[in-house]
Design a protein around this motif. Structure first.
Motif, PDB file in Angstrom:
ATOM      1  N   ALA A 172      58.540  65.526 -22.141  1.00  0.00           N
ATOM      2  CA  ALA A 172      57.634  66.683 -22.026  1.00  0.00           C
ATOM      3  C   ALA A 172      57.349  66.925 -20.563  1.00  0.00           C
ATOM      4  CB  ALA A 172      56.347  66.429 -22.801  1.00  0.00           C
ATOM      5  N   PRO A 173      58.224  67.592 -19.846  1.00  0.00           N
ATOM      6  CA  PRO A 173      58.061  67.738 -18.394  1.00  0.00           C
ATOM      7  C   PRO A 173      56.830  68.528 -17.988  1.00  0.00           C
ATOM      8  CG  PRO A 173      59.906  69.046 -19.207  1.00  0.00           C
ATOM      9  CD  PRO A 173      59.478  68.188 -20.341  1.00  0.00           C
ATOM     10  N   ASP A 174      56.485  69.608 -18.715  1.00  0.00           N
ATOM     11  CA  ASP A 174      55.343  70.418 -18.305  1.00  0.00           C
ATOM     12  C   ASP A 174      54.034  69.659 -18.474  1.00  0.00           C
ATOM     13  OD1 ASP A 174      57.071  72.466 -17.731  1.00  0.00           O
ATOM     14  OD2 ASP A 174      56.896  73.390 -19.728  1.00  0.00           O
ATOM     15  N   VAL A 175      53.877  69.034 -19.620  1.00  0.00           N
ATOM     16  CA  VAL A 175      52.628  68.291 -19.869  1.00  0.00           C
ATOM     17  C   VAL A 175      52.494  67.120 -18.905  1.00  0.00           C
ATOM     18  CG1 VAL A 175      51.366  66.928 -21.574  1.00  0.00           C
ATOM     19  CG2 VAL A 175      52.621  68.978 -22.293  1.00  0.00           C
ATOM     20  N   THR A 176      53.579  66.422 -18.706  1.00  0.00           N
ATOM     21  CA  THR A 176      53.537  65.264 -17.812  1.00  0.00           C
ATOM     22  C   THR A 176      53.249  65.693 -16.386  1.00  0.00           C
ATOM     23  OG1 THR A 176      55.146  64.142 -19.228  1.00  0.00           O
ATOM     24  CG2 THR A 176      54.814  63.257 -17.001  1.00  0.00           C
ATOM     25  N   ARG A 177      53.854  66.800 -15.941  1.00  0.00           N
ATOM     26  CA  ARG A 177      53.633  67.292 -14.593  1.00  0.00           C
ATOM     27  C   ARG A 177      52.172  67.682 -14.395  1.00  0.00           C
ATOM     28  NH1 ARG A 177      56.586  71.422 -14.797  1.00  0.00           N
ATOM     29  NH2 ARG A 177      58.556  70.347 -14.348  1.00  0.00           N
ATOM     30  N   GLU A 178      51.594  68.335 -15.395  1.00  0.00           N
ATOM     31  CA  GLU A 178      50.188  68.733 -15.275  1.00  0.00           C
ATOM     32  C   GLU A 178      49.269  67.507 -15.267  1.00  0.00           C
ATOM     33  OE1 GLU A 178      46.927  71.637 -17.514  1.00  0.00           O
ATOM     34  OE2 GLU A 178      49.000  71.453 -18.268  1.00  0.00           O
ATOM     35  N   ARG A 179      49.558  66.525 -16.103  1.00  0.00           N
ATOM     36  CA  ARG A 179      48.738  65.316 -16.151  1.00  0.00           C
ATOM     37  C   ARG A 179      48.788  64.569 -14.821  1.00  0.00           C
ATOM     38  NH1 ARG A 179      49.604  60.043 -17.413  1.00  0.00           N
ATOM     39  NH2 ARG A 179      51.754  60.440 -18.064  1.00  0.00           N
ATOM     40  N   ILE A 180      49.973  64.481 -14.261  1.00  0.00           N
ATOM     41  CA  ILE A 180      50.105  63.808 -12.963  1.00  0.00           C
ATOM     42  C   ILE A 180      49.332  64.570 -11.893  1.00  0.00           C
ATOM     43  CG2 ILE A 180      51.738  63.164 -11.146  1.00  0.00           C
ATOM     44  CD1 ILE A 180      53.800  62.641 -13.326  1.00  0.00           C
ATOM     45  N   TYR A 181      49.392  65.891 -11.961  1.00  0.00           N
ATOM     46  CA  TYR A 181      48.664  66.723 -10.986  1.00  0.00           C
ATOM     47  C   TYR A 181      47.159  66.500 -11.102  1.00  0.00           C
ATOM     48  CZ  TYR A 181      46.740  70.916  -8.784  1.00  0.00           C
ATOM     49  OH  TYR A 181      46.005  71.765  -8.009  1.00  0.00           O
ATOM     50  N   LEU A 182      46.659  66.477 -12.315  1.00  0.00           N
ATOM     51  CA  LEU A 182      45.222  66.280 -12.520  1.00  0.00           C
ATOM     52  C   LEU A 182      44.782  64.866 -12.099  1.00  0.00           C
ATOM     53  CD1 LEU A 182      44.759  68.077 -15.977  1.00  0.00           C
ATOM     54  CD2 LEU A 182      44.154  68.928 -13.695  1.00  0.00           C
ATOM     55  N   GLU A 183      45.567  63.886 -12.419  1.00  0.00           N
ATOM     56  CA  GLU A 183      45.227  62.524 -12.021  1.00  0.00           C
ATOM     57  C   GLU A 183      45.213  62.383 -10.499  1.00  0.00           C
ATOM     58  OE1 GLU A 183      48.025  60.007 -13.953  1.00  0.00           O
ATOM     59  OE2 GLU A 183      47.048  60.118 -15.925  1.00  0.00           O
ATOM     60  N   THR A 184      46.150  63.065  -9.862  1.00  0.00           N
ATOM     61  CA  THR A 184      46.198  63.006  -8.401  1.00  0.00           C
ATOM     62  C   THR A 184      44.977  63.673  -7.796  1.00  0.00           C
ATOM     63  OG1 THR A 184      48.616  63.044  -8.460  1.00  0.00           O
ATOM     64  CG2 THR A 184      47.567  63.540  -6.360  1.00  0.00           C
ATOM     65  N   LEU A 185      44.594  64.843  -8.319  1.00  0.00           N
ATOM     66  CA  LEU A 185      43.394  65.515  -7.829  1.00  0.00           C
ATOM     67  C   LEU A 185      42.150  64.655  -8.042  1.00  0.00           C
ATOM     68  CD1 LEU A 185      43.889  69.248  -8.896  1.00  0.00           C
ATOM     69  CD2 LEU A 185      44.023  68.263  -6.599  1.00  0.00           C
ATOM     70  N   GLU A 186      42.096  63.985  -9.165  1.00  0.00           N
ATOM     71  CA  GLU A 186      40.937  63.127  -9.451  1.00  0.00           C
ATOM     72  C   GLU A 186      40.836  61.997  -8.428  1.00  0.00           C
ATOM     73  OE1 GLU A 186      39.158  60.363 -13.103  1.00  0.00           O
ATOM     74  OE2 GLU A 186      41.101  61.354 -13.286  1.00  0.00           O
ATOM     75  N   LYS A 187      41.947  61.422  -8.070  1.00  0.00           N
ATOM     76  CA  LYS A 187      41.941  60.341  -7.089  1.00  0.00           C
ATOM     77  C   LYS A 187      41.559  60.854  -5.701  1.00  0.00           C
ATOM     78  CE  LYS A 187      45.400  57.468  -9.409  1.00  0.00           C
ATOM     79  NZ  LYS A 187      46.766  56.862  -9.302  1.00  0.00           N
ATOM     80  N   VAL A 188      42.091  62.032  -5.343  1.00  0.00           N
ATOM     81  CA  VAL A 188      41.851  62.550  -3.996  1.00  0.00           C
ATOM     82  C   VAL A 188      40.437  63.076  -3.845  1.00  0.00           C
ATOM     83  CG1 VAL A 188      42.546  64.312  -2.331  1.00  0.00           C
ATOM     84  CG2 VAL A 188      44.282  63.037  -3.612  1.00  0.00           C
ATOM     85  N   LEU A 189      39.973  63.879  -4.821  1.00  0.00           N
ATOM     86  CA  LEU A 189      38.682  64.547  -4.697  1.00  0.00           C
ATOM     87  C   LEU A 189      37.512  63.712  -5.201  1.00  0.00           C
ATOM     88  CD1 LEU A 189      39.723  68.129  -5.890  1.00  0.00           C
ATOM     89  CD2 LEU A 189      39.554  67.254  -3.543  1.00  0.00           C
ATOM     90  N   GLY A 190      37.787  62.650  -5.915  1.00  0.00           N
ATOM     91  CA  GLY A 190      36.705  61.878  -6.504  1.00  0.00           C
ATOM     92  C   GLY A 190      35.818  61.184  -5.492  1.00  0.00           C
ATOM     93  N   THR A 191      36.324  60.867  -4.332  1.00  0.00           N
ATOM     94  CA  THR A 191      35.553  60.132  -3.325  1.00  0.00           C
ATOM     95  C   THR A 191      35.262  60.969  -2.091  1.00  0.00           C
ATOM     96  OG1 THR A 191      37.607  59.231  -2.420  1.00  0.00           O
ATOM     97  CG2 THR A 191      36.481  57.909  -4.086  1.00  0.00           C
ATOM     98  N   ASN A 192      35.434  62.267  -2.132  1.00  0.00           N
ATOM     99  CA  ASN A 192      35.227  63.119  -0.963  1.00  0.00           C
ATOM    100  C   ASN A 192      34.148  64.166  -1.251  1.00  0.00           C
ATOM    101  OD1 ASN A 192      37.487  62.336   0.989  1.00  0.00           O
ATOM    102  ND2 ASN A 192      38.600  62.646  -0.928  1.00  0.00           N
ATOM    103  N   ASN A 193      33.505  64.629  -0.181  1.00  0.00           N
ATOM    104  CA  ASN A 193      32.559  65.749  -0.303  1.00  0.00           C
ATOM    105  C   ASN A 193      33.326  67.026  -0.626  1.00  0.00           C
ATOM    106  OD1 ASN A 193      30.409  64.076   0.333  1.00  0.00           O
ATOM    107  ND2 ASN A 193      30.627  64.452   2.541  1.00  0.00           N
ATOM    108  N   LYS A 194      32.727  67.837  -1.485  1.00  0.00           N
ATOM    109  CA  LYS A 194      33.452  69.028  -1.969  1.00  0.00           C
ATOM    110  C   LYS A 194      32.613  70.286  -1.725  1.00  0.00           C
ATOM    111  CE  LYS A 194      33.667  66.640  -5.681  1.00  0.00           C
ATOM    112  NZ  LYS A 194      33.598  65.320  -5.029  1.00  0.00           N
ATOM    113  N   ILE A 195      33.250  71.319  -1.253  1.00  0.00           N
ATOM    114  CA  ILE A 195      32.652  72.657  -1.064  1.00  0.00           C
ATOM    115  C   ILE A 195      33.516  73.661  -1.820  1.00  0.00           C
ATOM    116  CG2 ILE A 195      32.087  74.465   0.588  1.00  0.00           C
ATOM    117  CD1 ILE A 195      31.632  72.283   2.657  1.00  0.00           C
ATOM    118  N   ILE A 196      32.864  74.413  -2.702  1.00  0.00           N
ATOM    119  CA  ILE A 196      33.604  75.402  -3.501  1.00  0.00           C
ATOM    120  C   ILE A 196      33.266  76.804  -2.990  1.00  0.00           C
ATOM    121  CG2 ILE A 196      33.937  76.385  -5.811  1.00  0.00           C
ATOM    122  CD1 ILE A 196      33.296  73.651  -6.941  1.00  0.00           C
ATOM    123  N   ILE A 197      34.277  77.559  -2.661  1.00  0.00           N
ATOM    124  CA  ILE A 197      34.103  78.936  -2.172  1.00  0.00           C
ATOM    125  C   ILE A 197      34.777  79.877  -3.160  1.00  0.00           C
ATOM    126  CG2 ILE A 197      34.637  80.546  -0.310  1.00  0.00           C
ATOM    127  CD1 ILE A 197      34.596  78.216   1.617  1.00  0.00           C
TER     128      ILE A 197
END
Length: 229
Positions: free
Chosen positions: A172-197
């Motif tokens: 399932a390439p699409d589902v797996t690609r999206e899951r990997i993308y979300l997991e990566t964002l969680e790791k990167v953004l989980g410990t950083n200050n965030k500003i939403i514009i």
């Protein structure tokens, strides 16, 4: 001496007439001056034995052997003379280098003693330091082996994880690609200050800023106080 040194030896010879008829006859009729004969034979035997020995052995540990060799050689010579004399004992009383060189000889002996002492100290130090070095080497080797095993295990785990993800990606390439993308964002953004514009509010006069971290801190503080009450 055998090593071309000179030594003064004072010694005493104990002898007696052989207590046999032939021994008495030989003593009475074969030699004219028994004491002088014994003295001459003793000096000759001592020179011969000392001439085959090293000076260190003569001065220290080998005296008993020299005395026995001199007595044996004297007895053999007197028996060849048919002197009727039996050598009871040879006693070395004084063994010294010549008086002219005794000070230098003592210096040499002291230097040899120092050499032996330093050698013993060096051997003792080596016996202490070598096991310590071997222990440290074994410790370093064990640590290296442990690090090696850990690294291999981590690399094996990573490779197995990658293989499993790749198998899922093939199914399932699409589902797996999206899951990997979300997991990566969680790791990167989980410990950083965030500003939403919000780009859609541009030009509307509304500040496009949402302080999520501040809001999270404010909401957490009342909850903590409420829990304390």
């Amino acid at each position: 001496t055998g090593d071309e040194n000179i030594v003064d030896v004072g010694f005493k010879v104990l002898w007696r007439i052989k207590n046999t008829r032939d021994g008495i006859n030989d003593y009475l009729f074969n030699i004219q001056e028994p004491a002088a004969t014994v003295k001459a034979v003793a000096e000759s035997a001592m020179r011969e034995v000392v001439g085959g020995s090293n000076i260190d052995a003569i001065l220290t540990e080998n005296r008993v052997s020299i005395q026995n060799d001199v007595a044996t050689l004297m007895q053999t010579t007197l028996d060849a003379y048919r002197a009727g004399i039996e050598i009871a004992e040879v006693q070395m009383q004084r063994v010294d280098p010549p008086a002219q060189v005794i000070d230098a000889f003592r210096d040499v002996q002291a230097a040899r003693a120092d050499q032996e002492r330093i050698r013993n100290q060096a051997e003792a130090y080596a016996n202490q330091i070598v096991p310590e070095a071997r222990g440290k080497a074994a410790q370093v080797l064990e640590a290296a082996n442990a690090y090696k095993e850990q690294t291999i295990a981590e690399a094996t785990g990573q490779s197995q994880r990658f293989t499993k993800i790749y198998e899922q990606y093939r199914n399932a390439p699409d589902v797996t690609r999206e899951r990997i993308y979300l997991e990566t964002l969680e790791k990167v953004l989980g410990t950083n200050n965030k500003i939403i514009i919000d780009s859609q509010t541009s030009g509307s006069g509304v500040l496009p800023f949402l302080p999520l971290n501040d809001l999270n801190g404010r909401s957490a503080a009342p909850a903590a106080r409420t829990g304390g009450n």
